[in-house]
Design an enzyme around this catalytic site. Structure first.
Site, mmCIF file in Angstrom:
data_model
loop_
_atom_site.group_PDB
_atom_site.id
_atom_site.type_symbol
_atom_site.label_atom_id
_atom_site.label_comp_id
_atom_site.label_asym_id
_atom_site.label_seq_id
_atom_site.Cartn_x
_atom_site.Cartn_y
_atom_site.Cartn_z
ATOM 1 N N LEU A 27 -21.324 38.785 86.546
ATOM 2 C CA LEU A 27 -20.498 38.577 87.730
ATOM 3 C C LEU A 27 -19.124 38.016 87.381
ATOM 4 O O LEU A 27 -18.155 38.236 88.097
ATOM 5 C CB LEU A 27 -21.198 37.622 88.706
ATOM 6 C CG LEU A 27 -22.472 38.136 89.370
ATOM 7 C CD1 LEU A 27 -23.135 37.018 90.151
ATOM 8 C CD2 LEU A 27 -22.174 39.314 90.279
ATOM 9 N N GLY A 28 -19.029 37.260 86.298
ATOM 10 C CA GLY A 28 -17.761 36.662 85.901
ATOM 11 C C GLY A 28 -17.988 35.664 84.794
ATOM 12 O O GLY A 28 -19.128 35.409 84.370
ATOM 13 N N GLY A 37 -16.049 31.993 82.738
ATOM 14 C CA GLY A 37 -15.006 30.973 82.720
ATOM 15 C C GLY A 37 -15.105 30.150 81.465
ATOM 16 O O GLY A 37 -15.723 30.563 80.467
ATOM 17 N N GLY A 38 -14.498 28.976 81.511
ATOM 18 C CA GLY A 38 -14.427 28.150 80.318
ATOM 19 C C GLY A 38 -15.768 27.587 79.894
ATOM 20 O O GLY A 38 -15.925 27.174 78.753
ATOM 21 N N MET A 39 -16.752 27.537 80.813
ATOM 22 C CA MET A 39 -18.024 26.882 80.484
ATOM 23 C C MET A 39 -19.208 27.827 80.475
ATOM 24 O O MET A 39 -20.310 27.419 80.105
ATOM 25 C CB MET A 39 -18.299 25.749 81.471
ATOM 26 C CG MET A 39 -17.366 24.562 81.316
ATOM 27 S SD MET A 39 -17.771 23.277 82.488
ATOM 28 C CE MET A 39 -19.458 22.916 82.017
ATOM 29 N N VAL A 48 -21.545 34.002 84.237
ATOM 30 C CA VAL A 48 -22.442 34.048 85.389
ATOM 31 C C VAL A 48 -23.002 35.462 85.532
ATOM 32 O O VAL A 48 -22.255 36.439 85.544
ATOM 33 C CB VAL A 48 -21.711 33.623 86.678
ATOM 34 C CG1 VAL A 48 -22.659 33.705 87.870
ATOM 35 C CG2 VAL A 48 -21.173 32.206 86.539
ATOM 36 N N LYS A 108 -26.083 31.010 85.429
ATOM 37 C CA LYS A 108 -24.960 30.706 84.541
ATOM 38 C C LYS A 108 -25.480 30.462 83.128
ATOM 39 O O LYS A 108 -26.253 29.543 82.883
ATOM 40 C CB LYS A 108 -24.181 29.490 85.029
ATOM 41 C CG LYS A 108 -22.987 29.158 84.120
ATOM 42 C CD LYS A 108 -22.273 27.891 84.510
ATOM 43 C CE LYS A 108 -21.373 28.108 85.700
ATOM 44 N NZ LYS A 108 -20.504 26.913 85.942
ATOM 45 N N ASP A 141 -12.144 20.333 90.353
ATOM 46 C CA ASP A 141 -11.667 21.663 89.960
ATOM 47 C C ASP A 141 -11.628 22.597 91.168
ATOM 48 O O ASP A 141 -12.109 23.736 91.107
ATOM 49 C CB ASP A 141 -12.544 22.248 88.861
ATOM 50 C CG ASP A 141 -11.835 23.371 88.089
ATOM 51 O OD1 ASP A 141 -10.584 23.413 88.127
ATOM 52 O OD2 ASP A 141 -12.518 24.195 87.457
#
Length: 529
Positions: A58-59, A61-63, A66, A81, A178
């Site tokens: 789904l996407g 990021g930095g951590m 997902v 995640k 955030d």
């Protein structure tokens, strides 16, 4: 240096961007459903913890990354995640990443609000925590803004839901830290969800740090966090203000070509004047004040957003009953009503201080000055400090600081005020000459501006005076047009009152400022005329 702590696509280092106009009707949310990701990519089909089947990404990021997954135990789709840990990190840094993911689950799990994503499980695989959460069908606000800006009402609606999530988090001792468009999901049926508590700070828990790293998204980070100060709920509200600005203006106000420049912008830059935010101007400007103590509180933000969401009231309509014809008595009654209305109208014109205050306004007593001021209910008050030599004033302003109402009093007999003129008009003209020469009115401004004095004003039948001043601020970096409206009144005992209403000379606030000046001057009352 990481600049993305969320699920969405990591921000690049491009300069501030401008979005194209929205491809939607005004007032309609831009939230088409996200198409399913194709299976067959690396990792798809893997079974996590014996029950969660990965279907597609789904996407990221930095951590973490997902995934859309299927919980084969209860037969439902979920979001999972996966920890994202670069190989070059030390064991300590890797442990911090895992702890942040556990903290994200703990932070979100303790919050019960429809705009906070639900946490289902934390599955530990090979010592790594995989977070299992509710799958929100839709897309992020950041993705939606790539197609155009939102109108003020839609942005306010989304802002209210995000605010509700933040209020719930703050009440539970959790700071999100955030808040940004990529972490706001737009789901089905108008649902708005705040997600990614990956760098949340939970009250009472040890703070995690990375040597040399910046945790969060710089352009949405509050100034106090940039300075290393302890953040609070006002820090999350700052981020909400940046989100609202970006959503309505189409411009990320503090983004620059690199992270250090962006952080400097957060600390020192003033966002460009608005082009489209209209009814959201006051709440956005209030939230983007550099001093966290000067920002509006969550209840004040809620009141302003609710006002922006409400549609304008339709004009009243009068419909006569079919077949009805007025008789002689009716016409006589109507004539009497016209006379009464005419008399009432004459009284209002003859005494501008009469009549009820408009909606959203209230009377504020200033006992130390022997006066009562009419101001908008949401305005914050400022009083003299203990060490101020002049105690005879009170100030009210909106939370952006753009519009202010200041009442001051020069008392007869005060040795420091022996230059009080014999009447209000004389005092006004004396101040006017000082202002034209080198600036006056006890404000930081240059001289030589335009003034429009009016010596014919009255207060309850007694002589008063008014003046309108237009000038440009004495700021070589960012000169701004300003306008003042002043009202002078000298009491029978010789005390001189001065009411000053200041506001921008151009832009969205000008009309609002002039209306505030009109109402404030009309509504001021003195105990001893």
């Amino acid at each position: 240096m990481s600049s993305d702590g969320g699920v969405g696509r990591a921000a690049d280092d491009t300069t501030s961007f401008v979005l194209r106009p929205p491809d939607k009707e005004p007032g309609q949310p831009a939230v088409p459903a996200q198409p399913p990701q194709p299976a067959g990519e690396p990792g798809a089909g893997r079974l996590i913890a014996g029950r969660y089947r990965l279907l597609g990404k789904l996407g990221h990021g930095g951590m973490g990354t997902v995934w859309r997954a299927r919980d084969e135990t209860v037969e439902r789709e979920v979001a999972v995640k996966e920890p994202r840990v670069p190989e070059h990190l030390s064991e300590r840094e890797r442990a911090n990443v895992f702890e942040r993911m556990r903290r994200e689950a703990r932070a979100a799990a303790r919050l019960d609000h429809p705009s906070v994503v639900d946490m289902h499980d934390v599955a530990v695989v090979d010592g790594r925590p995989w977070i299992v959460m509710e799958l929100v069908h839709g897309r992020s606000l950041g993705s939606a803004l790539q197609e155009g800006t939102l109108d003020a009402r839609e942005a306010a609606r989304i802002g209210l839901d995000v605010l509700g999530a933040l209020e719930t988090a703050h009440a539970a001792g959790v700071l999100h830290r955030d808040v940004k468009p990529d972490n706001v999901l737009l789901g089905r049926h108008g649902r708005v969800v705040l997600t990614d508590f990956g760098i949340a700070q939970i009250e009472g828990e040890t703070q995690l740090t990375d040597t040399g790293g910046f945790v969060g998204s710089p352009e949405y980070t509050a100034p106090e966090r940039v300075l290393g100060r302890r953040p609070g709920p006002a820090s999350d509200l700052w981020s909400l203000g940046v989100v609202l600005y970006t959503a309505t203006e189409g411009v990320s106000p503090f983004r620059r070509s690199n992270t250090p420049a962006t952080l400097q912008s957060v600390l020192h830059a003033t966002p460009a004047p608005p082009a489209a935010r209209g009814p959201l101007a006051e709440v956005i400007d209030g939230l983007l004040r550099k001093d966290p103590a000067a920002r509006p509180t969550a209840p004040q933000v809620r009141a302003l957003l609710e006002a922006a969401v409400r549609p304008p009231a339709p004009p009243p309509r009068t419909v006569a009953a079919p077949g009805w014809r007025p008789g002689r008595k009716t016409w006589l009654g109507a004539g009497a009503a016209v006379v009464v209305a005419a008399i009432a109208g004459w009284l209002v014109l003859a005494d501008p201080f009469a009549g009820p205050l408009p909606d959203g306004w209230t009377d504020r007593k200033a006992p130390a000055l022997g006066a009562t001021l009419a101001v908008p209910e949401s305005y914050r008050v400022k009083l003299p400090e203990k060490d101020d030599t002049d105690k005879n004033w009170v100030s009210y302003s909106d939370f952006s600081g753009a519009v202010s109402v200041v009442l001051s009093l020069d008392r007869k007999g005060d040795d420091s005020l022996n230059d009080i003129q014999s009447n209000a008009a004389a005092q006004m003209y004396a101040d006017d000459e000082k202002f034209k020469k080198d600036g006056a009115y006890q404000l930081d401004m240059p001289g030589g501006a335009k003034t429009k004095p009016d010596g014919s004003a009255t207060y309850q039948g007694r002589k008063a005076a008014r003046n309108t001043v237009s000038y440009t601020t004495d700021d070589t970096q960012n000169p701004l047009p300003r306008e003042l409206q002043l009202f002078y009144y000298r009491t029978a005992s010789g005390d001189m009152y001065k009411l000053v209403v200041g506001y921008p000379g151009k832009g969205d606030f000008t009309a609002r400022g002039r209306e505030v000046a009109r109402q404030a001057i009309a509504g001021v009352r003195f105990d001893k005329p």
